[in-house]
Design a protein around this motif. Structure first.
Motif, short mmCIF file in Angstrom:
data_model
loop_
_atom_site.label_atom_id
_atom_site.label_comp_id
_atom_site.label_asym_id
_atom_site.label_seq_id
_atom_site.Cartn_x
_atom_site.Cartn_y
_atom_site.Cartn_z
N ARG A 49 46.07 21.25 74.47
CA ARG A 49 44.83 20.48 74.59
C ARG A 49 43.90 21.08 75.64
O ARG A 49 44.34 21.73 76.59
CB ARG A 49 45.14 19.03 74.92
N VAL A 50 42.61 20.82 75.45
CA VAL A 50 41.56 21.34 76.33
C VAL A 50 40.64 20.17 76.68
O VAL A 50 40.28 19.38 75.80
CB VAL A 50 40.76 22.45 75.62
N VAL A 51 40.26 20.05 77.94
CA VAL A 51 39.30 19.03 78.37
C VAL A 51 37.93 19.69 78.47
O VAL A 51 37.78 20.72 79.12
CB VAL A 51 39.70 18.41 79.73
N LEU A 52 36.95 19.10 77.79
CA LEU A 52 35.59 19.64 77.75
C LEU A 52 34.61 18.65 78.36
O LEU A 52 34.78 17.44 78.24
CB LEU A 52 35.15 19.88 76.31
N LYS A 53 33.58 19.18 78.96
CA LYS A 53 32.41 18.39 79.37
C LYS A 53 31.36 18.70 78.33
O LYS A 53 30.80 19.80 78.30
CB LYS A 53 31.96 18.80 80.78
N LYS B 41 32.20 11.33 81.50
CA LYS B 41 32.74 11.34 80.15
C LYS B 41 33.20 12.75 79.79
O LYS B 41 32.48 13.73 80.05
CB LYS B 41 31.71 10.85 79.14
N TYR B 42 34.38 12.83 79.19
CA TYR B 42 34.97 14.11 78.77
C TYR B 42 35.44 13.99 77.33
O TYR B 42 35.57 12.90 76.79
CB TYR B 42 36.17 14.46 79.66
N LEU B 43 35.72 15.13 76.75
CA LEU B 43 36.26 15.20 75.40
C LEU B 43 37.55 15.99 75.48
O LEU B 43 37.57 17.09 76.04
CB LEU B 43 35.25 15.88 74.47
N VAL B 44 38.64 15.43 74.95
CA VAL B 44 39.93 16.12 74.93
C VAL B 44 40.18 16.56 73.50
O VAL B 44 40.23 15.73 72.59
CB VAL B 44 41.07 15.21 75.43
N VAL B 45 40.31 17.87 73.29
CA VAL B 45 40.49 18.43 71.95
C VAL B 45 41.70 19.35 71.93
O VAL B 45 42.14 19.85 72.96
CB VAL B 45 39.25 19.22 71.48
N HIS B 46 42.24 19.58 70.74
CA HIS B 46 43.27 20.60 70.55
C HIS B 46 42.57 21.96 70.46
O HIS B 46 41.41 22.04 70.04
CB HIS B 46 44.05 20.36 69.26
N GLU B 47 43.28 23.00 70.82
CA GLU B 47 42.70 24.34 70.73
C GLU B 47 42.22 24.65 69.32
O GLU B 47 41.21 25.33 69.13
CB GLU B 47 43.72 25.40 71.19
N ASN B 48 42.90 24.12 68.30
CA ASN B 48 42.51 24.36 66.90
C ASN B 48 41.13 23.81 66.57
O ASN B 48 40.50 24.25 65.61
CB ASN B 48 43.52 23.74 65.94
N ASP B 49 40.65 22.83 67.34
CA ASP B 49 39.34 22.24 67.11
C ASP B 49 38.21 23.09 67.68
O ASP B 49 37.04 22.83 67.41
CB ASP B 49 39.26 20.84 67.70
N LEU B 50 38.55 24.10 68.48
CA LEU B 50 37.52 24.99 69.04
C LEU B 50 37.17 26.05 68.00
O LEU B 50 38.05 26.60 67.34
CB LEU B 50 38.05 25.66 70.31
N VAL B 51 35.89 26.30 67.85
CA VAL B 51 35.40 27.23 66.84
C VAL B 51 35.13 28.61 67.43
O VAL B 51 35.47 29.63 66.84
CB VAL B 51 34.13 26.68 66.16
N ALA B 52 34.52 28.65 68.62
CA ALA B 52 34.13 29.93 69.22
C ALA B 52 33.86 29.77 70.70
O ALA B 52 33.59 28.67 71.17
CB ALA B 52 32.88 30.49 68.52
N SER C 138 39.13 13.32 71.38
CA SER C 138 39.05 11.95 71.86
C SER C 138 38.17 11.90 73.10
O SER C 138 38.34 12.71 74.01
CB SER C 138 40.45 11.44 72.25
N GLU C 139 37.25 10.96 73.11
CA GLU C 139 36.38 10.81 74.27
C GLU C 139 37.11 9.98 75.31
O GLU C 139 37.71 8.96 74.99
CB GLU C 139 35.08 10.13 73.87
N VAL C 140 37.08 10.44 76.56
CA VAL C 140 37.69 9.71 77.66
C VAL C 140 36.71 9.64 78.82
O VAL C 140 35.82 10.48 78.94
CB VAL C 140 39.02 10.37 78.13
N GLU C 141 36.88 8.62 79.65
CA GLU C 141 36.05 8.49 80.83
C GLU C 141 36.97 8.54 82.04
O GLU C 141 38.00 7.87 82.08
CB GLU C 141 35.27 7.18 80.81
N TYR C 142 36.61 9.36 83.03
CA TYR C 142 37.42 9.52 84.23
C TYR C 142 36.48 9.62 85.43
O TYR C 142 35.59 10.46 85.44
CB TYR C 142 38.28 10.78 84.11
#
Length: 93
Positions: free
Chosen positions: A8-12, A79-90, A71-75
């Motif tokens: 998993r990767v946490v994105l802003k 607000k952040y988005l937690v995604v699997h590496e497979n969901d990343l395109v580029a 999944s959107e999370v708040e910390y």
């Protein structure tokens, strides 16, 4: 800070102001952002043979991701988005 598990990767996510013909769209009418900055990465994907494959992105990378991924999370009020590496395109240079 959030520490993602596995692959998993946490994105802003980056919010971009969307306008059509000079009209500012309401927040619920905007498209979800599809670009973001990697804030944290997990240790990697566990393979069937017991080894762990490291992720191909690192903190600070700007990435494109699938529109409805994660999944959107708040910390701590952010607000952040937690995604699997497979969901990343580029990775954007």
């Amino acid at each position: 800070m959030l520490k993602p598990l596995g692959d998993r990767v946490v994105l802003k996510a980056e919010d971009e102001e969307q306008t059509v013909g000079g009209i500012v769209l309401a927040s619920n009418a905007k498209n979800k952002p599809t670009t973001g900055t990697v804030v944290a990465v997990g240790p990697g994907k566990a393979l069937d043979n017991g080894q762990v494959r490291e992720l191909s992105v690192k903190e600070g990378d700007k990435v494109l991701f699938d529109k409805y991924a994660g999944s959107e999370v708040e910390y701590n009020g952010d607000k952040y988005l937690v995604v699997h590496e497979n969901d990343l395109v580029a990775v954007v240079d």
